[in-house]
Motif scaffolding. Structure first.
Motif, PDB file in Angstrom:
ATOM      1  N   TYR A 246      -1.827  14.561  -3.338  1.00 27.56           N
ATOM      2  CA  TYR A 246      -3.287  14.498  -3.271  1.00 27.56           C
ATOM      3  C   TYR A 246      -3.952  14.574  -4.642  1.00 27.56           C
ATOM      4  O   TYR A 246      -4.874  13.808  -4.930  1.00 27.56           O
ATOM      5  N   GLU A 247      -3.501  15.485  -5.481  1.00 29.05           N
ATOM      6  CA  GLU A 247      -4.139  15.641  -6.804  1.00 29.05           C
ATOM      7  C   GLU A 247      -4.039  14.351  -7.610  1.00 29.05           C
ATOM      8  O   GLU A 247      -5.002  13.956  -8.276  1.00 29.05           O
ATOM      9  N   ASP A 248      -2.888  13.686  -7.543  1.00 27.00           N
ATOM     10  CA  ASP A 248      -2.725  12.421  -8.261  1.00 27.00           C
ATOM     11  C   ASP A 248      -3.652  11.354  -7.687  1.00 27.00           C
ATOM     12  O   ASP A 248      -4.275  10.589  -8.433  1.00 27.00           O
ATOM     13  N   LEU A 249      -3.748  11.293  -6.365  1.00 30.62           N
ATOM     14  CA  LEU A 249      -4.656  10.336  -5.727  1.00 30.62           C
ATOM     15  C   LEU A 249      -6.107  10.624  -6.100  1.00 30.62           C
ATOM     16  O   LEU A 249      -6.875   9.711  -6.382  1.00 30.62           O
ATOM     17  N   LYS A 250      -6.452  11.889  -6.114  1.00 30.11           N
ATOM     18  CA  LYS A 250      -7.825  12.284  -6.463  1.00 30.11           C
ATOM     19  C   LYS A 250      -8.137  11.895  -7.904  1.00 30.11           C
ATOM     20  O   LYS A 250      -9.243  11.434  -8.203  1.00 30.11           O
ATOM     21  N   ASP A 251      -7.175  12.056  -8.805  1.00 27.32           N
ATOM     22  CA  ASP A 251      -7.374  11.657 -10.198  1.00 27.32           C
ATOM     23  C   ASP A 251      -7.659  10.157 -10.303  1.00 27.32           C
ATOM     24  O   ASP A 251      -8.550   9.732 -11.047  1.00 27.32           O
TER      25      ASP A 251
ATOM     26  N   ALA B 242     -11.811   3.988  -0.452  1.00 23.98           N
ATOM     27  CA  ALA B 242     -12.784   3.867  -1.543  1.00 23.98           C
ATOM     28  C   ALA B 242     -12.193   3.115  -2.728  1.00 23.98           C
ATOM     29  O   ALA B 242     -12.866   2.278  -3.342  1.00 23.98           O
ATOM     30  N   ILE B 243     -10.937   3.396  -3.055  1.00 27.72           N
ATOM     31  CA  ILE B 243     -10.273   2.705  -4.169  1.00 27.72           C
ATOM     32  C   ILE B 243     -10.133   1.221  -3.840  1.00 27.72           C
ATOM     33  O   ILE B 243     -10.434   0.363  -4.679  1.00 27.72           O
TER      34      ILE B 243
ATOM     35  N   ASN C  44      -9.031  13.080   3.898  1.00 26.11           N
ATOM     36  CA  ASN C  44      -9.483  12.847   2.525  1.00 26.11           C
ATOM     37  C   ASN C  44      -8.635  11.778   1.848  1.00 26.11           C
ATOM     38  O   ASN C  44      -9.154  10.969   1.080  1.00 26.11           O
ATOM     39  N   VAL C  45      -7.329  11.776   2.120  1.00 23.08           N
ATOM     40  CA  VAL C  45      -6.454  10.732   1.574  1.00 23.08           C
ATOM     41  C   VAL C  45      -6.948   9.371   2.069  1.00 23.08           C
ATOM     42  O   VAL C  45      -7.062   8.420   1.285  1.00 23.08           O
TER      43      VAL C  45
ATOM     44  N   LEU D 213      -0.525   3.611  -7.754  1.00 23.27           N
ATOM     45  CA  LEU D 213      -0.645   3.889  -6.316  1.00 23.27           C
ATOM     46  C   LEU D 213       0.676   3.590  -5.603  1.00 23.27           C
ATOM     47  O   LEU D 213       1.089   4.336  -4.715  1.00 23.27           O
ATOM     48  N   GLY D 214       1.320   2.525  -6.004  1.00 22.11           N
ATOM     49  CA  GLY D 214       2.618   2.184  -5.408  1.00 22.11           C
ATOM     50  C   GLY D 214       3.653   3.267  -5.672  1.00 22.11           C
ATOM     51  O   GLY D 214       4.475   3.598  -4.819  1.00 22.11           O
TER      52      GLY D 214
END
Length: 73
Positions: free
Chosen positions: A40-45, A17-18, A10-11, A68-69
């Protein structure tokens, strides 16, 4: 794709996608393997934010890339 679970697959999906949505010229420098599932939660946000908009200003893209960095392992 079920993005409810913090898996490495998923990551990888989220990062790709980003990169695609932001049309990142430096996308090759951002590898999904650099991100840990503990963030993961931060990436999903970020993914949810990017997915919800059609256009981004230069400053928005810079802020997203900066965040992201910060999340990289």
């Amino acid at each position: 794709m079920d993005l409810s679970q913090p898996t490495q697959a998923n990551v990888e999906f989220i990062i790709e996608a980003i990169k695609t949505k932001l049309r990142m010229a430096t996308g090759a420098a951002m590898q999904a393997s650099s991100f840990d599932t503990s963030r993961y939660e931060d990436l999903k946000d970020i993914y949810d934010l990017v997915s919800s908009k059609d256009r981004f200003s230069v400053s928005e893209v810079e802020a997203i890339v900066s965040e992201l960095g910060r999340l990289r392992a």
